[in-house]
Design an enzyme around this catalytic site. Structure first.
Site, PDB file in Angstrom:
ATOM      1  N   ARG A 180       0.941  -1.267   0.104  1.00 39.34           N
ATOM      2  CA  ARG A 180       0.035   0.078  -0.155  1.00 39.34           C
ATOM      3  C   ARG A 180       0.698   1.356   0.057  1.00 39.34           C
ATOM      4  NH1 ARG A 180      -5.159   2.056   3.546  1.00 39.34           N
ATOM      5  NH2 ARG A 180      -6.238   0.547   1.954  1.00 39.34           N
ATOM      6  N   HIS A 200      -7.416   0.465  -6.445  1.00 37.16           N
ATOM      7  CA  HIS A 200      -7.729  -0.163  -5.330  1.00 37.16           C
ATOM      8  C   HIS A 200      -8.311  -1.524  -5.505  1.00 37.16           C
ATOM      9  CE1 HIS A 200      -7.861  -0.952  -1.111  1.00 37.16           C
ATOM     10  NE2 HIS A 200      -8.782  -0.073  -0.688  1.00 37.16           N
ATOM     11  N   GLN A 240      -9.886  -4.212  -3.001  1.00 39.66           N
ATOM     12  CA  GLN A 240     -11.147  -3.385  -2.398  1.00 39.66           C
ATOM     13  C   GLN A 240     -12.143  -3.991  -3.406  1.00 39.66           C
ATOM     14  OE1 GLN A 240     -11.963  -0.960   0.156  1.00 39.66           O
ATOM     15  NE2 GLN A 240     -13.881  -1.637  -0.196  1.00 39.66           N
ATOM     16  N   ASP A 247     -17.002   7.473  -1.191  1.00 36.23           N
ATOM     17  CA  ASP A 247     -16.069   7.450  -0.473  1.00 36.23           C
ATOM     18  C   ASP A 247     -15.422   8.628   0.155  1.00 36.23           C
ATOM     19  OD1 ASP A 247     -13.448   6.516  -0.017  1.00 36.23           O
ATOM     20  OD2 ASP A 247     -12.491   6.653  -2.026  1.00 36.23           O
ATOM     21  N   CYS A 270     -16.381   2.415   0.974  1.00 35.52           N
ATOM     22  CA  CYS A 270     -15.359   1.292   1.245  1.00 35.52           C
ATOM     23  C   CYS A 270     -14.746   1.600   2.854  1.00 35.52           C
ATOM     24  CB  CYS A 270     -14.191   1.811   0.248  1.00 35.52           C
ATOM     25  SG  CYS A 270     -13.720   3.564   0.290  1.00 35.52           S
ATOM     26  N   ARG A 276     -13.638  -7.709   2.872  1.00 32.62           N
ATOM     27  CA  ARG A 276     -12.279  -7.465   2.421  1.00 32.62           C
ATOM     28  C   ARG A 276     -11.403  -8.702   2.822  1.00 32.62           C
ATOM     29  NH1 ARG A 276     -10.110  -2.677   2.026  1.00 32.62           N
ATOM     30  NH2 ARG A 276      -8.471  -3.683   0.826  1.00 32.62           N
TER      31      ARG A 276
END
Ligand code: CP
Ligand code: NVA
Length: 337
Positions: free
Chosen positions: A108, A135, A138, A231, A272, A317
């Site tokens: 990340r 992402h 996700q 988001d 998310c 996730r």
């Protein structure tokens, strides 16, 4: 017989076919069932997984840690202040070192290019746990959540509202286009997604039949949405943009009025996370004192409504990251999808 996932990295969704993404979603649903039933699935017994984090994380870090442990592997967290990457050692050299010790690497960070360098030089699968551009882990969880709710993906309409240029918007657009899910991005014109991302999505949509739409018109954009997705207005790394975004994005907030404008009483809400739906965070307090609003991208009422699915997404996730790691590292019997 060759497992079509074995040894592959997941850097961006575009590198995977519709059938491959569908396989990962269905595999994640299967692994979720195994976990609920207490059936062991230790496909990565004895493996070591490096978790490289240049940005903060709750879900992605926790998901990789629990998923690796459930699979029988050892996860090792390597935060930006713990290791030399970038400061004293190049990404290439770091990749060469980690690849000799670890069987897989989660990354990340800011630059997508760093994920690519890690994959090129480590010789082991690299899983993108979020960059400024994409992402992808996700996405498996998000489209898995959609499939759990509607029993299918093709033909559904997902409407993302907010900052149309961020990693999550990019990934939703391209993944939906590959999978045959219609994706609408509702955002002010100055935040319209980058042309290269839209062109990529349109290319995939030609094959899948998905309808891609970018609009600044909220009422028109959200009509008939099966899912409304929010988001944060300000992503990690752009914390100097609160003022600009608060001014621009207030009409794009997910609230009861927007839910009503979908004209669909079965619309679900996705996020998310983390989310600014109250003032119980430092940023939430700062925004309230500076700009006079106590909720940003989603109201507390919508966040707590019966249509909200963000905590299912968060749980998913873990199951989806488990599927990604097991498929690419576990020597499983997956000759084709
Ligand atoms: N959704 C997500 O990636 O959450 P974290 O930033 O907490 O990992
Ligand atoms: N767009 C957000 C996603 C967080 C999971 C960010 O990059 O901060």
């Amino acid at each position: 017989m060759q497992n079509i996932f074995q040894g592959r990295s997941l850097l961006a969704e575009k590198d995977f076919t519709k059938d491959e993404l569908m396989y990962l979603i269905d595999f994640a649903i299967h692994l979720k069932e195994l976990k609920k039933k207490g059936v062991p699935h230790r496909y990565l017994e004895g493996k070591n997984i490096a978790l490289l984090f240049e940005k903060a994380s709750t879900r992605t870090r926790a998901a990789f840690t629990v998923a690796a442990t459930d699979l029988g592997a050892h996860p090792e967290y390597l935060g930006k202040d713990d290791i030399q990457i970038g400061n004293k050692e190049s990404v290439e050299d770091t990749a060469k070192v980690l690849g000799r010790m670890f069987d897989g690497i989660e990354y990340r960070g800011f630059k997508q290019g760093n994920a690519e360098v890690l994959a090129e030089h480590s010789g082991v699968p690299v899983w993108n746990g979020l960059t400024d551009e994409w992402h992808p882990t996700q996405m498996i969880a998000d489209y898995m959540t959609l499939k759990e709710n509607f029993g299918k993906l093709e033909g559904l309409t997902l409407v993302y509202t907010g900052d149309g240029r961020n990693n999550v918007a990019n990934s939703l657009l391209v993944t939906g286009a590959i999978l045959g899910v219609n994706v609408t991005i509702v955002t002010p014109e100055s935040l319209f997604p980058d042309e290269t991302v839209v062109n990529m999505a349109e290319g995939f949509a030609e094959t899948s039949g998905a309808v891609i739409k970018i609009t600044d018109n909220v009422k028109d954009g959200v009509r008939n949405a099966d899912a409304l997705y929010a988001d944060v207005w300000v992503s990690m790394g752009e914390e100097d943009k609160f003022e600009e975004r608060v001014k621009l994005l207030q009409p794009y907030q997910v609230n009861t009025e927007m839910l009503a404008a979908t004209e669909n009483d079965k619309t679900i809400l996705l996020h998310c996370l983390p989310a600014f739906h109250d003032t119980k965070t430092d940023y939430g307090k700062m925004v309230e004192s500076k700009f006079g609003i106590s909720e940003m991208e989603i109201t507390d009422e919508a966040f707590r409504s019966s249509q909200a699915r963000q905590f299912d997404q968060a749980e998913n996730r873990m199951h989806s990251i488990k599927a990604i790691m097991a498929a690419t590292l576990g020597q499983l019997f997956i000759p084709r999808v």
